[in-house]
Design a protein around this motif. Sequence first.
Motif, PDB file in Angstrom:
ATOM      1  N   TYR A   8      37.839  38.050  46.964  1.00 29.41           N
ATOM      2  CA  TYR A   8      37.381  37.650  48.289  1.00 29.41           C
ATOM      3  C   TYR A   8      38.580  37.448  49.211  1.00 29.41           C
ATOM      4  O   TYR A   8      39.607  36.923  48.791  1.00 29.41           O
ATOM      5  CB  TYR A   8      36.612  36.328  48.224  1.00 29.41           C
ATOM      6  CG  TYR A   8      35.365  36.368  47.391  1.00 29.41           C
ATOM      7  CD1 TYR A   8      34.127  36.615  47.986  1.00 29.41           C
ATOM      8  CD2 TYR A   8      35.402  36.142  46.024  1.00 29.41           C
ATOM      9  CE1 TYR A   8      32.963  36.640  47.226  1.00 29.41           C
ATOM     10  CE2 TYR A   8      34.254  36.167  45.256  1.00 29.41           C
ATOM     11  CZ  TYR A   8      33.036  36.417  45.863  1.00 29.41           C
ATOM     12  OH  TYR A   8      31.899  36.439  45.111  1.00 29.41           O
ATOM     13  N   HIS A  54      35.897  38.969  40.870  1.00 33.23           N
ATOM     14  CA  HIS A  54      35.345  39.166  42.210  1.00 33.23           C
ATOM     15  C   HIS A  54      36.440  38.748  43.191  1.00 33.23           C
ATOM     16  O   HIS A  54      36.897  37.596  43.154  1.00 33.23           O
ATOM     17  CB  HIS A  54      34.093  38.317  42.408  1.00 33.23           C
ATOM     18  CG  HIS A  54      32.998  38.653  41.437  1.00 33.23           C
ATOM     19  ND1 HIS A  54      31.860  39.305  41.813  1.00 33.23           N
ATOM     20  CD2 HIS A  54      32.899  38.441  40.103  1.00 33.23           C
ATOM     21  CE1 HIS A  54      31.085  39.480  40.763  1.00 33.23           C
ATOM     22  NE2 HIS A  54      31.693  38.961  39.707  1.00 33.23           N
ATOM     23  N   THR A 107      35.551  41.686  48.784  1.00 32.68           N
ATOM     24  CA  THR A 107      36.224  42.968  49.049  1.00 32.68           C
ATOM     25  C   THR A 107      36.157  43.911  47.867  1.00 32.68           C
ATOM     26  O   THR A 107      36.231  45.121  48.048  1.00 32.68           O
ATOM     27  CB  THR A 107      37.696  42.743  49.453  1.00 32.68           C
ATOM     28  OG1 THR A 107      38.370  42.032  48.423  1.00 32.68           O
ATOM     29  CG2 THR A 107      37.776  41.973  50.761  1.00 32.68           C
ATOM     30  N   SER A 108      36.023  43.374  46.652  1.00 34.83           N
ATOM     31  CA  SER A 108      35.869  44.251  45.487  1.00 34.83           C
ATOM     32  C   SER A 108      35.481  43.444  44.258  1.00 34.83           C
ATOM     33  O   SER A 108      35.641  42.225  44.224  1.00 34.83           O
ATOM     34  CB  SER A 108      37.153  45.043  45.211  1.00 34.83           C
ATOM     35  OG  SER A 108      38.195  44.180  44.838  1.00 34.83           O
ATOM     36  N   VAL A 109      34.971  44.163  43.259  1.00 31.28           N
ATOM     37  CA  VAL A 109      34.679  43.591  41.950  1.00 31.28           C
ATOM     38  C   VAL A 109      35.392  44.489  40.948  1.00 31.28           C
ATOM     39  O   VAL A 109      35.187  45.701  40.938  1.00 31.28           O
ATOM     40  CB  VAL A 109      33.164  43.556  41.659  1.00 31.28           C
ATOM     41  CG1 VAL A 109      32.900  43.014  40.260  1.00 31.28           C
ATOM     42  CG2 VAL A 109      32.428  42.731  42.715  1.00 31.28           C
ATOM     43  N   ARG A 110      36.240  43.902  40.120  1.00 29.45           N
ATOM     44  CA  ARG A 110      37.052  44.671  39.178  1.00 29.45           C
ATOM     45  C   ARG A 110      36.739  44.223  37.757  1.00 29.45           C
ATOM     46  O   ARG A 110      36.682  43.041  37.466  1.00 29.45           O
ATOM     47  CB  ARG A 110      38.544  44.471  39.460  1.00 29.45           C
ATOM     48  CG  ARG A 110      38.956  44.756  40.898  1.00 29.45           C
ATOM     49  CD  ARG A 110      38.767  46.221  41.254  1.00 29.45           C
ATOM     50  NE  ARG A 110      38.992  46.494  42.649  1.00 29.45           N
ATOM     51  CZ  ARG A 110      40.140  46.897  43.164  1.00 29.45           C
ATOM     52  NH1 ARG A 110      41.190  47.076  42.402  1.00 29.45           N
ATOM     53  NH2 ARG A 110      40.234  47.135  44.460  1.00 29.45           N
ATOM     54  N   LEU A 121      45.685  45.539  43.299  1.00 28.03           N
ATOM     55  CA  LEU A 121      45.534  45.174  44.701  1.00 28.03           C
ATOM     56  C   LEU A 121      46.876  45.237  45.412  1.00 28.03           C
ATOM     57  O   LEU A 121      47.925  45.094  44.784  1.00 28.03           O
ATOM     58  CB  LEU A 121      44.990  43.749  44.833  1.00 28.03           C
ATOM     59  CG  LEU A 121      43.655  43.416  44.166  1.00 28.03           C
ATOM     60  CD1 LEU A 121      43.412  41.925  44.180  1.00 28.03           C
ATOM     61  CD2 LEU A 121      42.522  44.152  44.845  1.00 28.03           C
ATOM     62  N   TRP A 174      39.793  34.427  44.169  1.00 28.12           N
ATOM     63  CA  TRP A 174      39.265  35.279  43.100  1.00 28.12           C
ATOM     64  C   TRP A 174      38.370  34.424  42.223  1.00 28.12           C
ATOM     65  O   TRP A 174      38.730  33.315  41.835  1.00 28.12           O
ATOM     66  CB  TRP A 174      40.378  35.858  42.230  1.00 28.12           C
ATOM     67  CG  TRP A 174      41.353  36.754  42.922  1.00 28.12           C
ATOM     68  CD1 TRP A 174      41.298  37.250  44.191  1.00 28.12           C
ATOM     69  CD2 TRP A 174      42.565  37.255  42.348  1.00 28.12           C
ATOM     70  NE1 TRP A 174      42.398  38.019  44.441  1.00 28.12           N
ATOM     71  CE2 TRP A 174      43.192  38.052  43.333  1.00 28.12           C
ATOM     72  CE3 TRP A 174      43.176  37.113  41.104  1.00 28.12           C
ATOM     73  CZ2 TRP A 174      44.403  38.695  43.101  1.00 28.12           C
ATOM     74  CZ3 TRP A 174      44.383  37.748  40.875  1.00 28.12           C
ATOM     75  CH2 TRP A 174      44.988  38.540  41.873  1.00 28.12           C
ATOM     76  N   LEU A 214      42.699  45.190  37.630  1.00 30.40           N
ATOM     77  CA  LEU A 214      42.753  44.538  38.936  1.00 30.40           C
ATOM     78  C   LEU A 214      44.030  45.001  39.620  1.00 30.40           C
ATOM     79  O   LEU A 214      45.114  44.505  39.321  1.00 30.40           O
ATOM     80  CB  LEU A 214      42.734  43.015  38.773  1.00 30.40           C
ATOM     81  CG  LEU A 214      42.821  42.175  40.040  1.00 30.40           C
ATOM     82  CD1 LEU A 214      41.627  42.432  40.949  1.00 30.40           C
ATOM     83  CD2 LEU A 214      42.885  40.697  39.686  1.00 30.40           C
TER      84      LEU A 214
END
Length: 195
Positions: free
Chosen positions: A158, A156, A170-173, A179, A144, A177
């Motif tokens: 990863y 971000h 895989t995502s931007v929060r 997951l 991260w 956050l």
Amino acid sequence: MTSEAPEPLPDWVRPPPHGFAAEDLDRLPGLPMHAELIDGSLVFFAPQTAIHSCAVSLFQSALDRAVPKDLLVVSRMTVILDEDQRPEPDVMVIRASGWKGWDQTYFRTRDVVLAIEIVSRDTRSRDRKRKPLLYAEAGIPHFWRAETETGELIVHVYDLDPITEAYALTSVRQSRLKLAIPFDVDIDLTEIHRL
């Protein structure tokens, strides 16, 4: 008018011909706290900002509540990736089996499940480019990168692609956050303003 001679530099300032090795961080006398080794060179940190400190605290406390019993959360410790790479992620989630005791100064790559870097003004290039590359090459499965330049905490996320041995975003929060991988976690990123 007399001028004082500058203090002599410690011997460790001059690197050996092939650069420093990971184990040197435990042997060099008088080394500043939180020194890390990147590509065989010693790297030192500027003073930590308040937002950086609050982000470390937020991740540490939220992850402490979320990790399964076989994992531990640590901050500001180094990980030996190879002979001349010993970076210090801001926060790591490690396998409990990697904990060897209170005198431990580093972890091994095989121990690390997640590495988190909180980008600072003086670490931008390393945190955004060099360290993710090193962590991926070493096989750390999750990374991260937290950005704080706007005053907000943006993460971000990863995951390591085992085929390319590179991280895939895989995502931007930004505010929350939430997951399920590498474990269930739900962090209110706006909490940084209440610390």
